[in-house]
Design an enzyme around this catalytic site. Structure first.
Site, mmCIF file in Angstrom:
data_model
loop_
_atom_site.group_PDB
_atom_site.id
_atom_site.type_symbol
_atom_site.label_atom_id
_atom_site.label_comp_id
_atom_site.label_asym_id
_atom_site.label_seq_id
_atom_site.Cartn_x
_atom_site.Cartn_y
_atom_site.Cartn_z
ATOM 1 N N LYS A 128 45.375 13.370 62.669
ATOM 2 C CA LYS A 128 45.568 14.137 61.428
ATOM 3 C C LYS A 128 45.857 13.199 60.251
ATOM 4 O O LYS A 128 45.273 13.339 59.176
ATOM 5 C CB LYS A 128 46.704 15.156 61.619
ATOM 6 C CG LYS A 128 46.310 16.309 62.542
ATOM 7 C CD LYS A 128 47.483 17.148 63.049
ATOM 8 C CE LYS A 128 46.962 18.172 64.068
ATOM 9 N NZ LYS A 128 48.004 19.013 64.678
ATOM 10 N N GLN B 32 54.343 19.682 64.488
ATOM 11 C CA GLN B 32 53.514 19.576 65.685
ATOM 12 C C GLN B 32 54.203 20.255 66.873
ATOM 13 O O GLN B 32 55.386 20.028 67.131
ATOM 14 C CB GLN B 32 53.239 18.091 65.994
ATOM 15 C CG GLN B 32 52.251 17.859 67.112
ATOM 16 C CD GLN B 32 50.832 18.306 66.797
ATOM 17 O OE1 GLN B 32 50.415 18.340 65.639
ATOM 18 N NE2 GLN B 32 50.079 18.675 67.817
ATOM 19 N N ASP C 87 49.195 25.382 59.065
ATOM 20 C CA ASP C 87 48.818 25.821 60.414
ATOM 21 C C ASP C 87 48.525 27.320 60.449
ATOM 22 O O ASP C 87 47.922 27.815 61.405
ATOM 23 C CB ASP C 87 49.971 25.553 61.393
ATOM 24 C CG ASP C 87 49.768 24.298 62.231
ATOM 25 O OD1 ASP C 87 48.604 23.966 62.516
ATOM 26 O OD2 ASP C 87 50.780 23.684 62.600
HETATM 27 N N1 GUN Z 1 49.796 21.659 69.099
HETATM 28 C C1 GUN Z 1 48.572 21.905 69.640
HETATM 29 N N2 GUN Z 1 47.747 22.437 68.715
HETATM 30 C C2 GUN Z 1 48.455 22.530 67.571
HETATM 31 C C3 GUN Z 1 48.142 22.973 66.259
HETATM 32 O O1 GUN Z 1 47.039 23.430 65.951
HETATM 33 N N3 GUN Z 1 49.161 22.885 65.358
HETATM 34 C C4 GUN Z 1 50.390 22.408 65.679
HETATM 35 N N4 GUN Z 1 51.315 22.380 64.724
HETATM 36 N N5 GUN Z 1 50.699 21.988 66.877
HETATM 37 C C5 GUN Z 1 49.742 22.045 67.813
#
Ligand code: GUN
Length: 311
Positions: free
Chosen positions: A54, A98, A121
Site C-alpha cells: 500500500k 490494517q 476501507d
Molecule cells: N486485512 C485484509 N484485508 C484488509 C483490507 O482490505 N483492509 C484492512 N484494513 N485490513 C485488511
C-alpha cells in the site's frame, strides 16, 4: 470450454494511471496532495506485506503516506488516541487500520473511531449504511475492485443472476450490495446454506469469498458462468496442487511449494473453473491486484470529498 482469464493487472494498472493523473491535477490546481495514513499493530507477516504494498503504490502514483507501526501489546486506548489524532489532522485524507488487530483490541471500536470521511476501507457503519441505501460513500476496496474488473472486461451485470458465497463485512456483504446496485439479481450464500451447489449453479456471475482453498468446485459452477475468485489461501500440500490447478500450471505450483513452501490458491478450484466457466479471475493475478488500486482511488475520493466538497 476453456475459460477466458480475467487478469487483474491491466485493470489495476489502468485505475492507477487514472488516479495518478487525478493526483497530479489536485496538486497542480488545488495544492492538495492526497495523503494516506496506515496503522499497523503487531507483527502479522501477511499484514506487513500488504501494508508495504500500500505504501509503495501510494508513492508510485504521487499519494503521500505515513506508516504508523505499533507493538503487538499496545493498549486499545492508545490506538484509539492515534486514530483520533489522525482524524483531527487536516493533511491526512485517508486512514486505514490494517486487520487483523491483536486479540486484546476491539476491532469494531477502532474502526468506529475513524472519521467516516477518512474511512478509505469503507468499513465504518456510516459508510456501510450509505452504501446499502445507495448514497455516495467510500466503498470497500475489494468488492469495488470486482465491479471494476467486470465492467472493464465488458461483462454486463444488469439483469444477471449473481451469487455471492460468503457474508463478511469486508467482502461478501458489500459485494452483494454493489451487485444489486448494478441491477443484478443477488443471492448471498454462507456456511449454513442448504444445497449450496443448486443455488450457485443458477449464477451467471459467481463470486467466491469464503476463505477456503478450492471450496467452489465443478458441481457449483454453471457451464458458461463468470467466476470471480476473491480468496487468497496458502497451499502447502502437493496433493492439493494436483486437485486444484489445471495441468499446465502444476509444474509451476509444485516448484513454488518446493522453493517457498507454499503456493497461493483461491476459493475456487481453478481446474474446474477453467473447464466450466466462460471467464475466471485467477489467483494470484486476479482480484487481489485491485484492492490496492481501489484504496488509492478511495484516498483521492476522500481528499476531494473533505477538502473540495466534491467527488
Ligand atoms: N486485512 C485484509 N484485508 C484488509 C483490507 O482490505 N483492509 C484492512 N484494513 N485490513 C485488511
Amino acid at each position: 470450454m476453456s475459460a477466458i482469464i480475467l487478469a487483474g493487472k491491466p485493470v489495476a494498472e489502468a485505475i492507477k494511471a487514472e488516479v495518478s493523473t487525478e493526483v497530479a491535477g489536485l496538486i497542480d490546481i488545488h495544492g492538495i496532495k492526497p495523503t494516506l495514513a496506515v496503522v499497523r499493530v503487531g507483527e502479522d507477516p501477511a499484514s506487513a506485506v500488504y501494508v508495504g504494498s500500500k505504501v509503495r503504490t501510494a508513492a508510485e502514483i504521487g499519494i503521500g503516506s505515513e506508516h504508523l507501526h505499533f507493538a503487538a501489546d499496545t493498549a486499545e486506548a492508545e490506538i484509539v488516541d492515534v486514530v483520533a489524532t489522525l482524524n483531527a489532522r487536516d493533511d491526512i485524507d485517508g486512514i486505514l487500520v490494517q486487520l487483523p488487530l491483536p486479540a486484546h483490541i476491539n476491532e469494531r471500536r477502532i474502526l468506529e473511531t475513524i472519521d467516516p470521511l477518512k474511512d478509505v476501507d469503507g468499513f465504518h457503519p456510516v459508510n456501510a449504511g450509505r452504501l446499502l441505501q445507495g448514497h455516495e460513500s467510500l466503498v470497500p476496496c475489494t468488492p469495488a475492485g470486482v465491479i471494476e474488473v467486470l465492467r472493464r472486461s465488458g461483462i454486463e451485470i444488469a439483469g444477471k443472476r449473481a451469487v455471492v458465497v460468503g457474508r463478511s463485512n469486508i467482502v461478501g456483504k458489500p459485494m452483494s450490495v454493489l451487485l444489486l446496485q448494478n441491477d443484478a439479481t443477488v443471492t448471498i450464500c454462507h456456511s449454513r446454506t442448504r444445497d449450496l451447489a443448486a443455488i450457485t449453479r443458477e449464477a451467471d456471475i459467481l463470486v467466491a469469498a469464503i476463505g477456503r482453498a478450492g471450496f467452489v468446485r465443478g458441481e457449483h459452477i454453471r457451464e458458461g458462468a463468470v467466476v470471480v475468485d476473491v480468496g487468497i489461501n496458502s497451499v502447502t500440500d502437493t496433493g492439493a496442487v494436483r486437485e486444484l490447478f489445471p495441468d499446465d500450471e502444476q509444474e509451476r505450483r509444485l516448484a513454488a511449494i518446493n522453493d517457498r513452501g507454499a503456493t497461493l490458491a483461491g476459493d475456487v478450484n481453478a481446474r474446474d473453473a477453467m473447464a466450466k466457466a466462460a471467464a475466471y479471475t485467477p489467483v494470484p493475478g486476479g482480484i487481489g491486484l485491485l484492492t490496492v488500486a481501489m484504496l488509492m482511488k478511495n484516498t483521492v475520493t476522500a481528499a476531494r470529498m473533505r477538502r473540495l466538497a466534491s467527488i
